[in-house]
Scaffold this motif. Sequence first.
Motif, mmCIF file in Angstrom:
data_model
loop_
_atom_site.group_PDB
_atom_site.id
_atom_site.type_symbol
_atom_site.label_atom_id
_atom_site.label_comp_id
_atom_site.label_asym_id
_atom_site.label_seq_id
_atom_site.Cartn_x
_atom_site.Cartn_y
_atom_site.Cartn_z
ATOM 1 N N PRO A 86 0.820 -1.213 0.000
ATOM 2 C CA PRO A 86 0.000 0.000 0.000
ATOM 3 C C PRO A 86 0.853 1.263 0.000
ATOM 4 N N LEU A 87 0.312 2.311 -0.616
ATOM 5 C CA LEU A 87 1.009 3.585 -0.656
ATOM 6 C C LEU A 87 0.969 4.220 0.730
ATOM 7 N N VAL A 88 2.139 4.515 1.270
ATOM 8 C CA VAL A 88 2.238 5.168 2.574
ATOM 9 C C VAL A 88 2.956 6.495 2.375
ATOM 10 N N LEU A 89 2.250 7.582 2.635
ATOM 11 C CA LEU A 89 2.828 8.902 2.449
ATOM 12 C C LEU A 89 3.594 9.336 3.689
ATOM 13 N N GLN A 90 4.676 10.027 3.471
ATOM 14 C CA GLN A 90 5.462 10.568 4.571
ATOM 15 C C GLN A 90 4.774 11.810 5.142
ATOM 16 N N ARG A 91 5.153 12.179 6.367
ATOM 17 C CA ARG A 91 4.524 13.312 7.040
ATOM 18 C C ARG A 91 4.647 14.585 6.204
ATOM 19 N N GLN A 92 5.822 14.823 5.626
ATOM 20 C CA GLN A 92 6.033 16.023 4.834
ATOM 21 C C GLN A 92 5.126 16.049 3.610
ATOM 22 N N GLU A 93 4.888 14.879 3.019
ATOM 23 C CA GLU A 93 4.019 14.798 1.844
ATOM 24 C C GLU A 93 2.576 15.114 2.217
ATOM 25 N N ILE A 94 2.146 14.608 3.379
ATOM 26 C CA ILE A 94 0.794 14.915 3.855
ATOM 27 C C ILE A 94 0.641 16.415 4.089
ATOM 28 N N LEU A 95 1.652 17.023 4.698
ATOM 29 C CA LEU A 95 1.596 18.460 4.971
ATOM 30 C C LEU A 95 1.540 19.266 3.676
ATOM 31 N N GLU A 96 2.260 18.819 2.655
ATOM 32 C CA GLU A 96 2.228 19.501 1.359
ATOM 33 C C GLU A 96 0.848 19.392 0.719
ATOM 34 N N ILE A 97 0.235 18.206 0.865
ATOM 35 C CA ILE A 97 -1.123 18.021 0.338
ATOM 36 C C ILE A 97 -2.093 18.963 1.046
ATOM 37 N N LEU A 98 -1.978 19.033 2.360
ATOM 38 C CA LEU A 98 -2.870 19.901 3.142
ATOM 39 C C LEU A 98 -2.680 21.370 2.777
ATOM 40 N N THR A 187 -19.539 12.932 1.424
ATOM 41 C CA THR A 187 -19.661 11.589 0.859
ATOM 42 C C THR A 187 -18.290 10.971 0.641
ATOM 43 N N PHE A 188 -18.276 9.635 0.479
ATOM 44 C CA PHE A 188 -17.038 8.915 0.186
ATOM 45 C C PHE A 188 -16.385 9.502 -1.055
ATOM 46 N N THR A 189 -17.198 9.673 -2.119
ATOM 47 C CA THR A 189 -16.685 10.153 -3.394
ATOM 48 C C THR A 189 -16.065 11.534 -3.255
ATOM 49 N N MET A 190 -16.700 12.367 -2.464
ATOM 50 C CA MET A 190 -16.230 13.731 -2.266
ATOM 51 C C MET A 190 -14.839 13.736 -1.630
ATOM 52 N N ILE A 191 -14.646 12.944 -0.589
ATOM 53 C CA ILE A 191 -13.363 12.905 0.104
ATOM 54 C C ILE A 191 -12.293 12.263 -0.768
ATOM 55 N N ASP A 192 -12.638 11.174 -1.442
ATOM 56 C CA ASP A 192 -11.688 10.524 -2.347
ATOM 57 C C ASP A 192 -11.221 11.492 -3.424
ATOM 58 N N HIS A 193 -12.172 12.253 -3.980
ATOM 59 C CA HIS A 193 -11.848 13.198 -5.046
ATOM 60 C C HIS A 193 -10.893 14.275 -4.541
ATOM 61 N N ILE A 194 -11.162 14.795 -3.366
ATOM 62 C CA ILE A 194 -10.305 15.838 -2.785
ATOM 63 C C ILE A 194 -8.886 15.319 -2.602
ATOM 64 N N PHE A 195 -8.773 14.113 -2.039
ATOM 65 C CA PHE A 195 -7.449 13.571 -1.743
ATOM 66 C C PHE A 195 -6.680 13.231 -3.016
ATOM 67 N N ILE A 196 -7.336 12.514 -3.940
ATOM 68 C CA ILE A 196 -6.668 12.096 -5.173
ATOM 69 C C ILE A 196 -6.252 13.297 -6.006
ATOM 70 N N LEU A 197 -7.126 14.309 -6.098
ATOM 71 C CA LEU A 197 -6.826 15.505 -6.873
ATOM 72 C C LEU A 197 -5.571 16.188 -6.343
ATOM 73 N N ASN A 198 -5.500 16.349 -5.029
ATOM 74 C CA ASN A 198 -4.357 17.045 -4.453
ATOM 75 C C ASN A 198 -3.110 16.172 -4.395
ATOM 76 N N LEU A 199 -3.289 14.866 -4.303
ATOM 77 C CA LEU A 199 -2.148 13.955 -4.385
ATOM 78 C C LEU A 199 -1.522 14.017 -5.772
ATOM 79 N N ASN A 200 -2.367 14.051 -6.812
ATOM 80 C CA ASN A 200 -1.862 14.138 -8.183
ATOM 81 C C ASN A 200 -1.122 15.455 -8.407
#
Length: 207
Positions: A86-98, A187-200
Amino acid sequence: LNGNFETGTMLKTYKNYSHYLKEYNKYNTSQDQSNPTEIIASFLDTYQGSEQKRLAYTAILAHYRLVLKQKCPYRLQKQRIRKRVPLVLQRQEILEILRGIKNLQHRLMIGIMYSAGLRVSEVVKLKISDLDYKNLTIKIRDSKNHKDRITLMSDILKKPLQKISAQRLNNQHLFLTKGEHKKPGATFTMIDHIFILNLNMLIIKPG
């Protein structure tokens, strides 16, 4: 197989079987017929994907059972499903996404998932009454195995969470869609979309 195919079999399955049997027959005619087991094995090896290999083998089984009226001499070994790490993001990567999420509510959804270790299903069900700002805790209702549990709230999220929940009823969902009265909860879709969009956006970010 046309006259022997079992009643009720879906047309798609029939077409799949027909395709693989045509390929098998073409391959079979060019091989030494003294060892049918080896012919089947080598034919199946022409397919890289496990699903294609399984479908081809199933078609051959049907051919032996329904047309040749005999047991197939070859038995396909159970295909092992490749396990992916599974993809495990580092703390710095999470902070950049946020930092890349401009919408406050969206940023809090991802932030609370990361800091409190919540599942998406738990975030969408959160209500204002589940937050205890005094003790910095979050009550998770009807979680895994239908049990309630308490988890910690990040002190950094306290003020922004209070901001989005101010002057609202305790029984309201914490995170709202744009049409609050139509769809009160995220919704599930809403949160997934937010995360995937910003991860990309993080992945394609230059440098």
